[in-house]
Design a protein around this motif. Structure first.
Motif, short mmCIF file in Angstrom:
data_model
loop_
_atom_site.label_atom_id
_atom_site.label_comp_id
_atom_site.label_asym_id
_atom_site.label_seq_id
_atom_site.Cartn_x
_atom_site.Cartn_y
_atom_site.Cartn_z
N GLY A 81 0.79 -1.21 0.00
CA GLY A 81 0.00 0.00 0.00
C GLY A 81 0.82 1.26 0.00
N TRP A 82 0.11 2.36 -0.03
CA TRP A 82 0.70 3.69 -0.02
C TRP A 82 0.11 4.48 1.13
N ILE A 83 0.94 5.34 1.70
CA ILE A 83 0.56 6.16 2.84
C ILE A 83 0.78 7.62 2.46
N LYS A 84 -0.26 8.44 2.68
CA LYS A 84 -0.16 9.87 2.40
C LYS A 84 -0.25 10.63 3.73
N VAL A 85 0.67 11.55 3.93
CA VAL A 85 0.65 12.39 5.12
C VAL A 85 -0.31 13.55 4.86
N LEU A 86 -1.41 13.58 5.63
CA LEU A 86 -2.41 14.64 5.47
C LEU A 86 -2.07 15.87 6.32
N SER A 87 -1.42 15.64 7.46
CA SER A 87 -0.94 16.76 8.28
C SER A 87 0.19 16.26 9.16
N GLY A 88 1.03 17.19 9.59
CA GLY A 88 2.14 16.85 10.46
C GLY A 88 3.29 16.23 9.70
N SER A 89 4.15 15.54 10.45
CA SER A 89 5.31 14.84 9.88
C SER A 89 5.42 13.46 10.50
N SER A 90 5.73 12.48 9.67
CA SER A 90 5.85 11.09 10.09
C SER A 90 7.32 10.66 10.09
N LYS A 91 7.73 10.04 11.17
CA LYS A 91 9.05 9.42 11.25
C LYS A 91 8.83 7.94 10.95
N ASN A 92 9.33 7.47 9.81
CA ASN A 92 9.11 6.10 9.35
C ASN A 92 10.44 5.35 9.37
N THR A 93 10.49 4.27 10.14
CA THR A 93 11.70 3.45 10.24
C THR A 93 11.46 2.12 9.52
N VAL A 94 12.36 1.78 8.61
CA VAL A 94 12.25 0.57 7.80
C VAL A 94 13.24 -0.47 8.31
N TYR A 95 12.81 -1.73 8.31
CA TYR A 95 13.60 -2.85 8.83
C TYR A 95 13.81 -3.91 7.75
N GLU A 96 14.80 -4.77 8.01
CA GLU A 96 14.97 -6.01 7.25
C GLU A 96 15.02 -7.16 8.26
N ILE A 97 14.63 -8.34 7.81
CA ILE A 97 14.64 -9.51 8.68
C ILE A 97 16.02 -10.16 8.62
N LYS A 98 16.58 -10.44 9.78
CA LYS A 98 17.87 -11.13 9.89
C LYS A 98 17.62 -12.64 9.94
N GLU A 99 18.71 -13.40 9.90
CA GLU A 99 18.61 -14.87 9.89
C GLU A 99 17.86 -15.42 11.11
N ASN A 100 17.95 -14.71 12.24
CA ASN A 100 17.28 -15.18 13.45
C ASN A 100 15.78 -14.84 13.47
N GLY A 101 15.30 -14.17 12.41
CA GLY A 101 13.89 -13.82 12.31
C GLY A 101 13.54 -12.46 12.91
N LEU A 102 14.53 -11.82 13.54
CA LEU A 102 14.28 -10.51 14.14
C LEU A 102 14.53 -9.39 13.15
N PRO A 103 13.69 -8.37 13.17
CA PRO A 103 13.92 -7.21 12.31
C PRO A 103 15.13 -6.41 12.79
N SER A 104 15.88 -5.90 11.84
CA SER A 104 17.02 -5.05 12.12
C SER A 104 16.80 -3.74 11.37
N GLU A 105 17.00 -2.63 12.08
CA GLU A 105 16.74 -1.30 11.51
C GLU A 105 17.66 -1.02 10.34
N LEU A 106 17.08 -0.57 9.22
CA LEU A 106 17.86 -0.18 8.04
C LEU A 106 18.06 1.33 7.98
N PHE A 107 16.93 2.08 8.05
CA PHE A 107 17.01 3.53 7.99
C PHE A 107 15.72 4.15 8.50
N THR A 108 15.79 5.43 8.80
CA THR A 108 14.62 6.21 9.21
C THR A 108 14.52 7.43 8.31
N LYS A 109 13.29 7.72 7.88
CA LYS A 109 13.06 8.86 7.01
C LYS A 109 11.83 9.61 7.49
N THR A 110 11.88 10.92 7.41
CA THR A 110 10.74 11.75 7.77
C THR A 110 9.96 12.09 6.51
#
Length: 184
Positions: A81-110
């Protein structure tokens, strides 16, 4: 929001929409904050209040009014899907899954008002309103979200949540469809 007949027909015309079809649809709806203002409520105990504006078998359209809490890392099941910011600012952090199944932070974007960003199938992210930001977001997903996984990184756990649960660890046992311990 009073969904217009034109909007309903437009969303009803989407069948197995592609990434670009969804983006075009979200932009074409031309929904602004004023259009959904009456649908907004608040939640101080959860990261956001969400309101389903439209749903059929192919797509769902939601509006979310964010508190100052951060949602948990989560995916959207088999949905994109797609997300549109209607007001304010969103801090969005994206992850990838590691071999152990846990997400690991890749980057954060506003993302600021009127910006849109993509949530891919199997993509894991978390969101939060920027400090002192009145964040309201509009979300268009296909298919409607089901089987969302929510991660608790401190407990090394993941939970598949019911469709009425948001991107947080469920309070109610009935919202925990399946809980799994991951390797740390």
């Amino acid at each position: 929001m009073k969904t217009s007949v034109k909007s309903i027909k437009f969303l009803d015309s989407l069948h197995n929409p592609s990434k670009e079809d969804l983006k075009t649809a979200l932009i074409s709806l031309n929904i602004e904050l004023e259009d959904v203002q009456t649908e907004l409520n608040t939640s101080e105990s959860k990261p956001y209040y969400r309101k389903l504006l439209y749903q059929n078998e192919e797509v769902e359209l939601l509006v979310m009014n964010w508190s100052q809490l951060e949602c948990a890392p989560h995916d959207h099941g088999a949905s994109q899907g797609w997300i549109k910011v209607l007001s304010g600012s969103s801090k969005n952090t994206v992850y990838e899954i590691k071999e152990n199944g846990l997400p690991s932070e890749l980057f954060t974007k506003t993302h600021d008002k009127d910006q849109i960003f993509y949530a891919p199938v199997n993509g894991i992210h978390k969101m939060k309103a920027e400090e002192n930001s009145d964040l309201v977001t509009l979300h268009l997903y296909s298919p409607p979200i089901s089987g969302m996984k929510v991660y608790d990184l401190e407990k090394c756990s993941v939970c598949i949540v019911s469709d009425d649960c948001g991107a947080w660890w469920p309070d109610e046992q009935r919202q925990k469809l399946k809980e799994m311990q991951l390797n740390s």
